[in-house]
Design a protein around this motif. Structure first.
Motif, PDB file in Angstrom:
ATOM      1  N   ASP A   1       0.829  -1.203   0.000  1.00  0.00           N
ATOM      2  CA  ASP A   1       0.000   0.000   0.000  1.00  0.00           C
ATOM      3  C   ASP A   1       0.869   1.260   0.000  1.00  0.00           C
ATOM      4  N   ASN A   2       1.956   1.249   0.773  1.00  0.00           N
ATOM      5  CA  ASN A   2       2.870   2.394   0.788  1.00  0.00           C
ATOM      6  C   ASN A   2       3.524   2.586  -0.578  1.00  0.00           C
ATOM      7  N   ARG A   3       3.832   1.478  -1.279  1.00  0.00           N
ATOM      8  CA  ARG A   3       4.414   1.570  -2.621  1.00  0.00           C
ATOM      9  C   ARG A   3       3.432   2.242  -3.575  1.00  0.00           C
ATOM     10  N   ILE A   4       2.144   1.925  -3.450  1.00  0.00           N
ATOM     11  CA  ILE A   4       1.120   2.558  -4.289  1.00  0.00           C
ATOM     12  C   ILE A   4       1.101   4.061  -4.009  1.00  0.00           C
ATOM     13  N   ILE A   5       1.066   4.439  -2.746  1.00  0.00           N
ATOM     14  CA  ILE A   5       1.034   5.859  -2.378  1.00  0.00           C
ATOM     15  C   ILE A   5       2.298   6.562  -2.860  1.00  0.00           C
ATOM     16  N   GLN A   6       3.460   5.949  -2.665  1.00  0.00           N
ATOM     17  CA  GLN A   6       4.719   6.557  -3.111  1.00  0.00           C
ATOM     18  C   GLN A   6       4.746   6.718  -4.628  1.00  0.00           C
TER      19      GLN A   6
ATOM     20  N   GLN B   1       4.896  10.267  -6.653  1.00  0.00           N
ATOM     21  CA  GLN B   1       5.969  10.512  -7.620  1.00  0.00           C
ATOM     22  C   GLN B   1       5.410  10.842  -9.006  1.00  0.00           C
ATOM     23  N   ASP B   2       4.387  10.111  -9.437  1.00  0.00           N
ATOM     24  CA  ASP B   2       3.860  10.238 -10.801  1.00  0.00           C
ATOM     25  C   ASP B   2       2.964  11.454 -11.023  1.00  0.00           C
TER      26      ASP B   2
ATOM     27  N   GLU C   1       4.074  16.226 -17.898  1.00  0.00           N
ATOM     28  CA  GLU C   1       5.414  16.273 -18.475  1.00  0.00           C
ATOM     29  C   GLU C   1       5.925  14.924 -18.946  1.00  0.00           C
ATOM     30  N   LYS C   2       5.632  13.872 -18.193  1.00  0.00           N
ATOM     31  CA  LYS C   2       6.147  12.542 -18.547  1.00  0.00           C
ATOM     32  C   LYS C   2       5.144  11.474 -18.146  1.00  0.00           C
ATOM     33  N   ASP C   3       5.319  10.290 -18.713  1.00  0.00           N
ATOM     34  CA  ASP C   3       4.384   9.204 -18.481  1.00  0.00           C
ATOM     35  C   ASP C   3       4.474   8.698 -17.044  1.00  0.00           C
ATOM     36  N   ILE C   4       3.384   8.089 -16.600  1.00  0.00           N
ATOM     37  CA  ILE C   4       3.320   7.529 -15.256  1.00  0.00           C
ATOM     38  C   ILE C   4       3.719   6.051 -15.290  1.00  0.00           C
ATOM     39  N   CYS C   5       3.863   5.450 -14.119  1.00  0.00           N
ATOM     40  CA  CYS C   5       4.142   4.017 -13.985  1.00  0.00           C
ATOM     41  C   CYS C   5       2.805   3.271 -13.969  1.00  0.00           C
ATOM     42  N   TYR C   6       2.645   2.306 -14.865  1.00  0.00           N
ATOM     43  CA  TYR C   6       1.380   1.572 -14.964  1.00  0.00           C
ATOM     44  C   TYR C   6       1.404   0.244 -14.224  1.00  0.00           C
ATOM     45  N   ASP C   7       2.489  -0.070 -13.532  1.00  0.00           N
ATOM     46  CA  ASP C   7       2.621  -1.345 -12.821  1.00  0.00           C
ATOM     47  C   ASP C   7       1.662  -1.482 -11.643  1.00  0.00           C
ATOM     48  N   ILE C   8       1.127  -0.382 -11.144  1.00  0.00           N
ATOM     49  CA  ILE C   8       0.279  -0.423  -9.954  1.00  0.00           C
ATOM     50  C   ILE C   8      -1.207  -0.564 -10.302  1.00  0.00           C
TER      51      ILE C   8
ATOM     52  N   LEU D   1      -0.144  18.346  -6.511  1.00  0.00           N
ATOM     53  CA  LEU D   1      -0.619  17.284  -5.636  1.00  0.00           C
ATOM     54  C   LEU D   1      -0.503  17.764  -4.191  1.00  0.00           C
ATOM     55  N   HIS D   2      -1.627  17.830  -3.500  1.00  0.00           N
ATOM     56  CA  HIS D   2      -1.632  18.330  -2.125  1.00  0.00           C
ATOM     57  C   HIS D   2      -1.437  17.214  -1.107  1.00  0.00           C
ATOM     58  N   LYS D   3      -2.094  16.089  -1.352  1.00  0.00           N
ATOM     59  CA  LYS D   3      -2.078  15.040  -0.346  1.00  0.00           C
ATOM     60  C   LYS D   3      -2.507  13.716  -0.984  1.00  0.00           C
ATOM     61  N   VAL D   4      -1.841  12.627  -0.590  1.00  0.00           N
ATOM     62  CA  VAL D   4      -2.242  11.272  -0.959  1.00  0.00           C
ATOM     63  C   VAL D   4      -2.280  10.477   0.333  1.00  0.00           C
ATOM     64  N   PHE D   5      -3.428   9.849   0.609  1.00  0.00           N
ATOM     65  CA  PHE D   5      -3.538   9.126   1.872  1.00  0.00           C
ATOM     66  C   PHE D   5      -4.545   7.988   1.767  1.00  0.00           C
ATOM     67  N   GLN D   6      -4.368   7.018   2.619  1.00  0.00           N
ATOM     68  CA  GLN D   6      -5.243   5.856   2.656  1.00  0.00           C
ATOM     69  C   GLN D   6      -6.422   6.180   3.566  1.00  0.00           C
ATOM     70  N   ILE D   7      -7.660   6.015   3.032  1.00  0.00           N
ATOM     71  CA  ILE D   7      -8.829   6.325   3.862  1.00  0.00           C
ATOM     72  C   ILE D   7      -9.459   5.070   4.456  1.00  0.00           C
TER      73      ILE D   7
END
Length: 144
Positions: A7-12, A16-17, A23-30, A72-78
């Motif tokens: 879950d932390n990897r998804i948030i990170q 990042q993306d 400007e650049k493509d995102i990671c689609y592995d998630i 991006l202001h905030k990313v969090f698990q609800i």
């Protein structure tokens, strides 16, 4: 019990993306192969279509804007299977009157038990019509 590292990897990855998605493509592995996406103007399913939407955002961003930002202001698990991102899009249009676009939104990401995103739902703080009207308004200042 869910894997907190996953879950932390998804948030990170989102942290990042998302700020550089214009400007650049995102990671689609998630994301799952059958990712569902919905915002106020688009609804579709599938990773191929998901890739196309991000390509389209970059293409139109470069074509129509001299400056374009995804703050991006905030990313969090609800909860155990849901991640929320809060953000603002702002930019200066490539028009003689240098109109500005500005709107806030949220992205709700739903996770599979395996920890991949299978649903991405966006909400905006104003209608698509209101955002489009910003294209034709003269900028009040040079700041965005």
């Amino acid at each position: 019990m869910r894997d907190e590292l996953r879950d932390n990897r998804i948030i990170q990855t989102l942290e990042q993306d998302l700020p550089t998605l214009f400007e650049k493509d995102i990671c689609y592995d998630i994301y799952t192969q059958d990712i569902f996406f919905k915002d106020p103007v688009n609804t579709f399913k599938g990773k191929f279509n998901y890739r196309i939407i991000f390509w389209t955002l970059r293409f139109h961003g470069r074509l129509f804007f001299t400056q374009l930002f995804f703050d991006l202001h905030k990313v969090f698990q609800i909860d155990e299977l849901t991640i929320l991102a809060e953000w603002t899009v702002r930019g200066t249009l490539r028009v003689p009157w240098k109109g500005h676009v500005f709107f806030n939104g949220t992205s709700t990401y739903r996770l599979t038990p395996e920890g991949l995103i299978y649903s991405h739902l966006d909400q905006w703080d104003r209608s698509p019509q209101t955002i489009l009207k910003q294209f034709f308004q003269k900028a009040e200042s040079s700041e965005i």
